[in-house]
Scaffold this motif. Structure first.
Motif, PDB file in Angstrom:
ATOM      1  N   ALA A 138     101.397  39.700 -26.584  1.00 40.05           N
ATOM      2  CA  ALA A 138     101.743  38.937 -25.378  1.00 40.05           C
ATOM      3  C   ALA A 138     102.451  39.870 -24.416  1.00 40.05           C
ATOM      4  N   THR A 139     102.027  39.867 -23.188  1.00 39.56           N
ATOM      5  CA  THR A 139     102.667  40.699 -22.167  1.00 39.56           C
ATOM      6  C   THR A 139     103.606  39.840 -21.331  1.00 39.56           C
ATOM      7  N   GLY A 140     104.519  40.464 -20.593  1.00 34.59           N
ATOM      8  CA  GLY A 140     105.477  39.755 -19.758  1.00 34.59           C
ATOM      9  C   GLY A 140     106.831  39.664 -20.419  1.00 34.59           C
ATOM     10  N   GLU A 141     107.853  39.451 -19.578  1.00 37.07           N
ATOM     11  CA  GLU A 141     109.224  39.349 -20.069  1.00 37.07           C
ATOM     12  C   GLU A 141     109.481  37.942 -20.601  1.00 37.07           C
ATOM     13  N   PRO A 142     110.223  37.812 -21.699  1.00 35.55           N
ATOM     14  CA  PRO A 142     110.573  36.474 -22.182  1.00 35.55           C
ATOM     15  C   PRO A 142     111.498  35.767 -21.188  1.00 35.55           C
ATOM     16  N   LEU A 143     111.316  34.473 -21.055  1.00 41.90           N
ATOM     17  CA  LEU A 143     112.210  33.687 -20.196  1.00 41.90           C
ATOM     18  C   LEU A 143     113.563  33.500 -20.876  1.00 41.90           C
ATOM     19  N   ILE A 144     113.508  33.245 -22.169  1.00 40.74           N
ATOM     20  CA  ILE A 144     114.705  33.064 -22.977  1.00 40.74           C
ATOM     21  C   ILE A 144     114.683  34.062 -24.123  1.00 40.74           C
ATOM     22  N   GLU A 145     115.797  34.771 -24.297  1.00 38.64           N
ATOM     23  CA  GLU A 145     115.865  35.764 -25.366  1.00 38.64           C
ATOM     24  C   GLU A 145     117.233  35.679 -26.051  1.00 38.64           C
ATOM     25  N   LEU A 146     117.198  35.300 -27.342  1.00 42.68           N
ATOM     26  CA  LEU A 146     118.410  35.221 -28.147  1.00 42.68           C
ATOM     27  C   LEU A 146     118.438  36.386 -29.118  1.00 42.68           C
ATOM     28  N   SER A 147     119.611  36.948 -29.266  1.00 43.02           N
ATOM     29  CA  SER A 147     119.742  38.087 -30.179  1.00 43.02           C
ATOM     30  C   SER A 147     121.044  37.945 -30.972  1.00 43.02           C
ATOM     31  N   GLY A 148     120.901  37.719 -32.291  1.00 46.07           N
ATOM     32  CA  GLY A 148     122.054  37.637 -33.193  1.00 46.07           C
ATOM     33  C   GLY A 148     123.026  36.536 -32.848  1.00 46.07           C
ATOM     34  N   ILE A 149     122.509  35.345 -32.454  1.00 44.83           N
ATOM     35  CA  ILE A 149     123.369  34.229 -32.045  1.00 44.83           C
ATOM     36  C   ILE A 149     124.062  33.612 -33.258  1.00 44.83           C
ATOM     37  N   VAL A 150     125.395  33.576 -33.177  1.00 47.02           N
ATOM     38  CA  VAL A 150     126.220  32.950 -34.204  1.00 47.02           C
ATOM     39  C   VAL A 150     127.069  31.889 -33.527  1.00 47.02           C
ATOM     40  N   LYS A 151     127.122  30.719 -34.165  1.00 38.45           N
ATOM     41  CA  LYS A 151     127.969  29.659 -33.640  1.00 38.45           C
ATOM     42  C   LYS A 151     128.867  29.152 -34.751  1.00 38.45           C
ATOM     43  N   THR A 152     130.193  29.216 -34.470  1.00 37.20           N
ATOM     44  CA  THR A 152     131.182  28.768 -35.446  1.00 37.20           C
ATOM     45  C   THR A 152     132.059  27.723 -34.801  1.00 37.20           C
ATOM     46  N   TYR A 153     132.227  26.597 -35.494  1.00 42.96           N
ATOM     47  CA  TYR A 153     133.126  25.555 -35.011  1.00 42.96           C
ATOM     48  C   TYR A 153     134.474  25.734 -35.690  1.00 42.96           C
ATOM     49  N   GLY A 154     135.534  25.729 -34.870  1.00 43.44           N
ATOM     50  CA  GLY A 154     136.872  25.989 -35.379  1.00 43.44           C
ATOM     51  C   GLY A 154     137.464  24.796 -36.088  1.00 43.44           C
ATOM     52  N   GLY A 155     138.701  24.935 -36.446  1.00 41.87           N
ATOM     53  CA  GLY A 155     139.413  23.920 -37.215  1.00 41.87           C
ATOM     54  C   GLY A 155     140.205  24.590 -38.314  1.00 41.87           C
ATOM     55  N   GLU A 156     140.740  23.786 -39.200  1.00 47.34           N
ATOM     56  CA  GLU A 156     141.482  24.370 -40.314  1.00 47.34           C
ATOM     57  C   GLU A 156     140.563  25.229 -41.174  1.00 47.34           C
ATOM     58  N   VAL A 157     139.320  24.745 -41.332  1.00 49.91           N
ATOM     59  CA  VAL A 157     138.322  25.521 -42.082  1.00 49.91           C
ATOM     60  C   VAL A 157     137.142  25.757 -41.148  1.00 49.91           C
ATOM     61  N   PRO A 158     137.034  26.950 -40.518  1.00 46.70           N
ATOM     62  CA  PRO A 158     135.922  27.225 -39.604  1.00 46.70           C
ATOM     63  C   PRO A 158     134.578  27.087 -40.309  1.00 46.70           C
ATOM     64  N   VAL A 159     133.608  26.507 -39.573  1.00 50.30           N
ATOM     65  CA  VAL A 159     132.270  26.299 -40.126  1.00 50.30           C
ATOM     66  C   VAL A 159     131.273  27.042 -39.265  1.00 50.30           C
ATOM     67  N   GLU A 160     130.516  27.940 -39.854  1.00 54.35           N
ATOM     68  CA  GLU A 160     129.475  28.679 -39.134  1.00 54.35           C
ATOM     69  C   GLU A 160     128.182  27.888 -39.230  1.00 54.35           C
TER      70      GLU A 160
END
Length: 656
Positions: free
Chosen positions: A12-34
């Motif tokens: 496929a040619t062309g630039e991606p519209l959306i590009e994610l690289s190594g996305i990590v999401k952690t929700y905080g609190g007393e015990v953080p949850v990834e």
């Protein structure tokens, strides 16, 4: 040019519209949850992608990050080549407004708005004018089979119709990217099939459609399926070759609204929101109404009292110096023999610069008699200058002349009260009466004067020449007062000093005291102003209470409408838009309450006036009271509005 290897081996040619690289999401609190563990993903323009996973797999979190509703804890998100982490809060709002269209499982429509108004929301924040918005929204709803439902509220629509409204809203600003989160989850099979057909149609027209679902059958409608499990991508069929090489759907062009248009829209939305909780709004209005009405009425009472007092003093003349016998700070009682002023003092003072007249006077109780009728009143021996000096004209007949004064003529001019008690409705002019058994002819009737500043009836009097009174009635040439009319009131102090000098020279000592009527007026005015401020301060407490009521209603409104705020943020509302909306609501309540308060204040004033109290309405207090009401709305509405503007979009959307 970037190249992506497809599973089939094609490129496929062309630039991606959306590009994610190594996305990590952690929700905080007393015990953080990834929740997301290093997601890397590229989506190209025009793709129809299904992100599939079970509940709790992280797919909704991924969608929130893709739609710029949430930010990753770590990793890089590039949209059209730009790092999204570099964008501020309002820039993210513009990105959602111009690029994304959201279709939610629970529809997320604004409950108190019609279908047409719901669809228009993104365009409002894009700055489109009213005519363009209405035309586009009507066209979209018509294309989705809802032409007959444009005026219906969400509660009047079926689930499938509500989802169509949300799709129309997603397309309002172009919707280059459609993010659909479980769009068929709350629908029956027929409605679900219709919604999926609409999404497929959008993808065929060049929209990039990202579908979040747990249903494999729904995911089959997409041309690319990405499976996610426990925060990791477990499979990806790869970019769609045909879509990746298709022409890119252009981004929407935002409009340019004026501040006046923004304020008008905010006002319209504010009225709609306040109408939804009408009873609570009315209770809040009462606080502002009572506060403004109290300020208007109280100040009118204060100013009326001040006008009344000043009018009474003014009836004597505010350009006067009044000289009385007795040393300064010494009070001379009635009947006292300490009488040091004589008519000739008046003649001497009258020669001073800036003195237009000097009127010596002496008063005392006398008995008036007509036939067998007696009446007790006050006789005042004065000079021909009295009517002009005290601004007291003759109503009928004439005042005595200087010839009468010099010849000690037995003529009198009677006041209104004395005349009414003796003559009733008959004309007293020309008649004869006895004053302390001395015959006098009445040659004039004074005009009405009213009560004095000390509470007495000024019309209960009879005037005689000072020479006649001294010799025929009182038997003493001295006078009890010397009233001096000053030409230029700006030189009152200078003239008072000159009068003091002349009288001290004549008497050899200061055996008199001078009252400056202008100073008295100023003192009374100052006292009345203080009283008015006190009354206004007491009334302002009601405004404070009303302001607290506004803060309460706005805080409750923010809490109750948290989801609505999230919807507005998802559709492109920037911080200033939310702030402006809630501030406008507070100001609308305050302004409407202020208007009703002004009306109530005038009505209260009318009731007070009927009770006989003096009253004076002026423009300034009314304007100030209304302005204070509006300012109260601004001050007490700011914190709730700021709280609303600072809400996190994801948290707001998740609110019940």
């Amino acid at each position: 040019m970037k190249h992506v290897e497809l599973p089939s081996g094609s490129v496929a040619t062309g630039e991606p519209l959306i590009e994610l690289s190594g996305i990590v999401k952690t929700y905080g609190g007393e015990v953080p949850v990834e929740v997301l563990h290093g997601i890397s993903l590229s989506i190209y323009p025009g793709e129809f992608v299904a992100i599939m996973g079970a509940s709790g797999s992280g797919k909704s979190t991924l969608m929130n990050i893709l739609g710029c509703l949430d930010k990753p804890t770590r990793g890089t998100y590039r949209f059209a080549g730009r790092d999204v982490s570099e964008l501020g809060r309002d820039e993210l709002a513009r990105l959602r407004r111009d690029e994304f269209g959201f279709v939610f499982q629970s529809y997320n429509l604004i409950a108190n708005a019609t279908a047409l108004e719901n669809v228009e929301v993104p365009a409002i924040y894009a700055g489109l004018d009213l005519a363009t918005r209405e035309s586009r929204a009507t066209h979209l709803l018509g294309a989705l089979g809802l032409a007959a439902r444009t005026g219906h509220r969400p509660s009047q629509l079926s689930g499938g119709q509500q989802q169509r409204v949300s799709i129309a809203r997603a397309l309002m600003n172009g919707g280059r990217i459609i993010l659909a989160d479980e769009p068929t989850g709350a629908l029956d099979s027929k409605s679900g099939a219709e919604v999926m057909a609409l999404l497929q149609s959008l993808a065929e027209r060049g929209h990039t459609v990202i579908l979040i679902t747990h249903d494999r059958e729904v995911a089959k409608h997409a041309r690319r399926v990405i499976e996610i499990h426990d925060g990791n991508i477990t499979s990806d069929t790869g970019p769609d070759l045909a879509a990746a090489n298709a022409p890119v759907l252009p981004a929407s062009e935002p409009g340019h609204s004026s501040l006046a248009a923004d304020m008008a829209e905010a006002g319209k939305m504010a009225i709609r929101a306040l109408r939804t909780n009408l009873f609570r709004t009315i209770l809040t209005l009462l606080g502002i109404m009572i506060g403004v009405a109290s300020v208007v009425a109280m100040l009118a009472v204060g100013q009326g009292a001040q006008r009344e007092v000043l009018a009474r003093i003014g009836s004597m003349g505010s350009n006067l110096l009044v000289v009385r016998p007795g040393a300064p700070n010494e009070r001379v009682q009635a009947g006292s023999s300490v009488l040091t002023l004589i008519p000739e003092d008046g003649d001497a003072v009258a020669e001073l610069p800036n003195v237009s007249a000097a009127v010596p006077e002496r008063s005392g109780q006398v008995t008036l008699r007509i036939g067998n009728r007696d009446y007790q009143t006050q006789a005042t021996a004065t000079t021909v200058d009295m009517p002009e000096t005290r601004n007291w004209p003759v109503e009928r007949g004439v005042f005595f002349s200087r010839a009468d004064q010099d010849g000690r003529a037995t003529v009198a001019v009677i006041g209104q009260t004395a005349a009414k008690n003796l003559y009733g409705e008959a004309d007293p002019v020309g008649s004869f009466l006895l004053i302390n058994n001395v015959p006098f002819q009445i040659i004039g009737l004074m005009g009405p004067k009213g009560a004095s500043q000390f509470g007495g009836d000024q019309d209960d009097v009879v005037f005689v020449p000072v020479t006649t009174g001294s010799m025929r009635l009182f038997g003493d040439p001295s006078v009890r007062s010397l009233t001096i009319a000053v030409t230029d009131t700006t030189r009152m102090d200078e003239t008072q000093a000159a009068v003091t000098g002349v009288l001290k020279e004549r008497h050899g000592k200061e055996d008199f005291q001078i009252r400056n009527m202008a100073a008295l007026v100023e003192t009374i005015s100052s006292t009345q102003r203080t009283l008015s401020v006190l009354l206004a301060s007491i009334a302002a407490i009601s405004l404070l209470v009303g302001g607290i009521g506004i803060m309460n209603i706005m805080l409750m409104s923010v809490t109750e409408r948290t989801r609505e705020i999230g919807i507005r943020m998802a559709t492109g509302a920037a911080t200033r838009n939310i702030l402006q909306q809630f501030m406008t609501e507070a100001v609308v309540v305050a302004a409407f309450g202020g208007t009703l308060g002004v009306v109530l204040g005038f009505a209260s004033g009318a009731a007070i006036a009927m009770a006989g109290l003096p009253l004076q309405f002026t423009v300034l207090p009314v304007v100030v009271a209304f302005a204070c009401a509006v300012m109260t709305g601004i001050v007490f509405g700011f914190m709730p509005a700021l709280k609303a503007a600072r809400l996190d979009p994801v948290t707001a959307l998740a609110s019940d």
